[in-house]
Design a protein around this motif. Structure first.
Motif, PDB file in Angstrom:
ATOM      1  N   GLN A 150       0.957  -1.165  -0.283  1.00 40.18           N
ATOM      2  CA  GLN A 150       0.207  -0.019  -0.150  1.00 40.18           C
ATOM      3  C   GLN A 150       0.959   1.318  -0.004  1.00 40.18           C
ATOM      4  N   ILE A 151       1.871   1.400  -0.841  1.00 40.31           N
ATOM      5  CA  ILE A 151       2.659   2.531  -0.963  1.00 40.31           C
ATOM      6  C   ILE A 151       1.927   3.633  -1.535  1.00 40.31           C
ATOM      7  N   ALA A 152       1.068   3.358  -2.415  1.00 40.69           N
ATOM      8  CA  ALA A 152       0.175   4.786  -2.907  1.00 40.69           C
ATOM      9  C   ALA A 152      -0.483   5.250  -1.754  1.00 40.69           C
ATOM     10  N   ASP A 153      -1.209   4.411  -1.009  1.00 39.92           N
ATOM     11  CA  ASP A 153      -1.962   4.981   0.180  1.00 39.92           C
ATOM     12  C   ASP A 153      -1.187   5.623   1.120  1.00 39.92           C
ATOM     13  N   HIS A 154      -0.024   5.076   1.437  1.00 40.64           N
ATOM     14  CA  HIS A 154       0.924   5.702   2.424  1.00 40.64           C
ATOM     15  C   HIS A 154       1.312   6.828   1.976  1.00 40.64           C
ATOM     16  N   LEU A 155       1.702   7.117   0.546  1.00 41.10           N
ATOM     17  CA  LEU A 155       2.095   8.350  -0.095  1.00 41.10           C
ATOM     18  C   LEU A 155       1.046   9.329   0.070  1.00 41.10           C
ATOM     19  N   ALA A 156      -0.125   9.048  -0.327  1.00 43.55           N
ATOM     20  CA  ALA A 156      -1.262   9.738  -0.278  1.00 43.55           C
ATOM     21  C   ALA A 156      -1.600  10.461   1.182  1.00 43.55           C
ATOM     22  N   GLY A 157      -1.601   9.559   2.114  1.00 45.53           N
ATOM     23  CA  GLY A 157      -1.730  10.056   3.423  1.00 45.53           C
ATOM     24  C   GLY A 157      -0.695  11.091   3.955  1.00 45.53           C
ATOM     25  N   ARG A 169       0.780  16.719   4.731  1.00 43.76           N
ATOM     26  CA  ARG A 169       1.723  17.718   4.851  1.00 43.76           C
ATOM     27  C   ARG A 169       1.235  19.006   4.077  1.00 43.76           C
ATOM     28  N   THR A 170       0.145  18.761   3.157  1.00 42.74           N
ATOM     29  CA  THR A 170      -0.532  20.112   2.422  1.00 42.74           C
ATOM     30  C   THR A 170      -1.961  20.411   2.894  1.00 42.74           C
ATOM     31  N   GLY A 171      -2.365  19.276   3.604  1.00 48.35           N
ATOM     32  CA  GLY A 171      -3.925  19.629   3.818  1.00 48.35           C
ATOM     33  C   GLY A 171      -4.947  19.381   2.704  1.00 48.35           C
ATOM     34  N   LEU A 172      -4.566  18.569   1.857  1.00 49.78           N
ATOM     35  CA  LEU A 172      -5.413  18.254   0.536  1.00 49.78           C
ATOM     36  C   LEU A 172      -6.468  17.418   1.070  1.00 49.78           C
ATOM     37  N   ASP A 173      -7.420  17.192   0.252  1.00 49.40           N
ATOM     38  CA  ASP A 173      -8.364  16.016   0.796  1.00 49.40           C
ATOM     39  C   ASP A 173      -7.801  14.720   0.155  1.00 49.40           C
ATOM     40  N   GLU A 174      -8.533  13.635   0.662  1.00 43.66           N
ATOM     41  CA  GLU A 174      -8.156  12.394   0.375  1.00 43.66           C
ATOM     42  C   GLU A 174      -8.199  11.962  -1.246  1.00 43.66           C
ATOM     43  N   THR A 175      -9.176  12.679  -1.983  1.00 44.36           N
ATOM     44  CA  THR A 175      -9.148  12.173  -3.138  1.00 44.36           C
ATOM     45  C   THR A 175      -7.889  13.024  -4.297  1.00 44.36           C
ATOM     46  N   SER A 176      -7.723  14.338  -3.668  1.00 45.07           N
ATOM     47  CA  SER A 176      -6.630  15.012  -4.477  1.00 45.07           C
ATOM     48  C   SER A 176      -5.259  14.484  -3.954  1.00 45.07           C
ATOM     49  N   VAL A 214       5.876  17.159  -4.528  1.00 49.76           N
ATOM     50  CA  VAL A 214       4.591  18.015  -4.650  1.00 49.76           C
ATOM     51  C   VAL A 214       4.323  18.921  -3.823  1.00 49.76           C
ATOM     52  N   ALA A 215       4.795  19.012  -2.600  1.00 47.25           N
ATOM     53  CA  ALA A 215       4.475  19.767  -1.393  1.00 47.25           C
ATOM     54  C   ALA A 215       4.498  20.992  -1.719  1.00 47.25           C
ATOM     55  N   ASP A 216       5.244  21.753  -2.130  1.00 47.20           N
ATOM     56  CA  ASP A 216       5.594  23.262  -2.646  1.00 47.20           C
ATOM     57  C   ASP A 216       4.518  23.488  -3.502  1.00 47.20           C
ATOM     58  N   ARG A 217       3.902  22.916  -4.220  1.00 50.93           N
ATOM     59  CA  ARG A 217       3.136  23.237  -5.271  1.00 50.93           C
ATOM     60  C   ARG A 217       1.745  22.345  -5.674  1.00 50.93           C
ATOM     61  N   ALA A 218       1.567  21.920  -4.412  1.00 49.25           N
ATOM     62  CA  ALA A 218       0.390  20.770  -4.615  1.00 49.25           C
ATOM     63  C   ALA A 218      -0.926  21.724  -4.888  1.00 49.25           C
ATOM     64  N   THR A 219      -1.218  22.707  -4.740  1.00 48.28           N
ATOM     65  CA  THR A 219      -2.562  23.525  -5.048  1.00 48.28           C
ATOM     66  C   THR A 219      -2.340  23.649  -6.483  1.00 48.28           C
TER      67      THR A 219
END
Length: 379
Positions: free
Chosen positions: A74-81, A86-93, A135-140
């Motif tokens: 579940q690396i994708a899920d770990h990375l998404a979490g 870090r960014t405050g984005l929602d789960e889907t984004s 992705v953190a610095d330009r997530a939005t």
């Protein structure tokens, strides 16, 4: 260049440990694993089981999560979490960004669950944060892109660099193999043998019953019954670390020495947990011997090719220790391959202690043995 890079050094770890009735590591039928060695059937615990126990022991030693790894599909899920944290984005984004970062590597997806990889991946918790850095610095800004433009923002080289930089100690020790993405493979610096008994032993079974507490006084029979296979044995356990490979993986000689000592401590003190509540089988070793070599790692299991026989009230541990000492001496004299350095911790006395002293040196407490090993490897 580091001195460790130019010197081949192998650290052998030999452990004798007596375990009471237990089922440390069961097979597909639920019985304790066994192996035939020297023509005799013996209890066995797999290397995988003891590697897992060693990794769990790292955590109890106070080693931080940033220095340890995770093994999961579940690396994708770990990375998404982690992206969401870090960014405050929602789960889907967050999941969309995680998929875009990982996609260029081409890691095969599971046939049953698309959100999982087809195999377990072993990576550092810190390495996940390095992927988040992409992705953190330009997530939005990134999340506003359509799928095609988002996919174009990331390359396999970026993800590969994140996963190949700053390995945690367990990945550096045990390695990583990804069949369809060999560029992120990590050569293991550690070998662990299957633990086997120094003697033959019979498989036994415990037939158990359980009472239903709400059963009436006139009721008969058990509320539950079952059967558990078990055995007991004096195990010989062996592990080896190639310090030069560990230094290569960690890119830090001091960290390689520290990781080696941590491995020895965790390997010695760990125990597979199979049926632990049923048997309470945790014991401490009766002997730990460590040797440093520059030729090759040497497993002393040949000391037990002829199974040990228990003599009267001596049990198996003392004659097993004497056989181990004799094999260490034979390797040094008969084959002309003495260890560069050896140290030992044991609880034996009399003639057994004398033979161990001659083979491995004067006994030390285990903390003192670890300190001596650290000092020797740091030379």
């Amino acid at each position: 260049m580091s001195l460790l890079h130019t010197r081949r050094r192998f650290i052998d770890v030999h452990v004798l440990q007596t375990v009471p009735p237990s089922n440390l590591n069961r097979d597909d039928a639920g019985a304790p694993k066994e192996a035939t060695y020297g023509g005799v059937r013996r209890p066995r615990a797999s290397s995988q089981a003891w590697k897992r126990a060693t990794r769990i022991a790292f955590k109890s030693m106070g080693i931080g999560d940033d220095q340890l790894g995770t093994r999961t599909k579940q690396i994708a899920d770990h990375l998404a979490g982690s992206i969401a944290d870090r960014t405050g984005l929602d789960e889907t984004s967050s999941a969309r960004l995680a998929a875009a970062v990982m996609a260029p590597l081409g890691i095969s997806a599971s046939k049953n669950k698309e959100e999982e990889s087809a195999y377990l991946l072993f990576y550092g918790n810190k390495q996940i944060e390095q992927l988040v850095d992409l992705v953190a610095d330009r997530a939005t800004e990134l999340i506003e892109l359509d799928d095609k433009k988002l996919a174009a923002q990331f390359t396999a080289a970026q993800a590969r660099t994140a996963l190949m930089t700053g390995h945690p100690i367990d990945v550096a020790l045990f390695g990583r193999m990804v069949a369809n993405v060999p560029d992120i493979d990590v050569n293991a610096a550690c070998q662990v043998a299957h633990a086997i008994a120094t003697h033959g032993a019979e498989l036994e079974f415990d037939f158990y019953t359980a009472v239903d507490d709400r059963q009436g006084p006139d009721s008969k029979g058990a509320g539950m019954m079952g059967r558990i296979g078990f055995n007991s044995a004096t195990f010989y356990r062996y592990g080896a670390v190639a310090l030069h490979q560990l230094d290569t993986n960690l890119c830090d000689p001091a960290a390689a020495v520290k990781a080696t000592t941590a491995f020895v401590s965790a390997f010695v003190r760990s125990m597979p947990t199979g049926y632990g509540n049923s048997f309470a089988h945790r014991t401490m070793p009766q002997l730990v011997a460590v040797s440093i070599r520059d030729d090759q790692p040497v497993n002393l299991v040949t000391a037990f090719e002829k199974p040990i026989t228990a003599y009267g009230s001596t049990g198996y541990a003392a004659p097993s220790a004497a056989a181990l000492a004799a094999e260490q001496t034979a390797i040094a004299t008969t084959w002309g391959a003495p260890a560069l350095w050896s140290g030992v911790t044991h609880s034996f006395t009399d003639t057994t202690s004398k033979s161990l002293d001659e083979a491995f040196g004067q006994p030390l407490t285990f903390p003192a043995l670890l300190d001596a090993l650290t000092a020797e490897l740091s030379r």
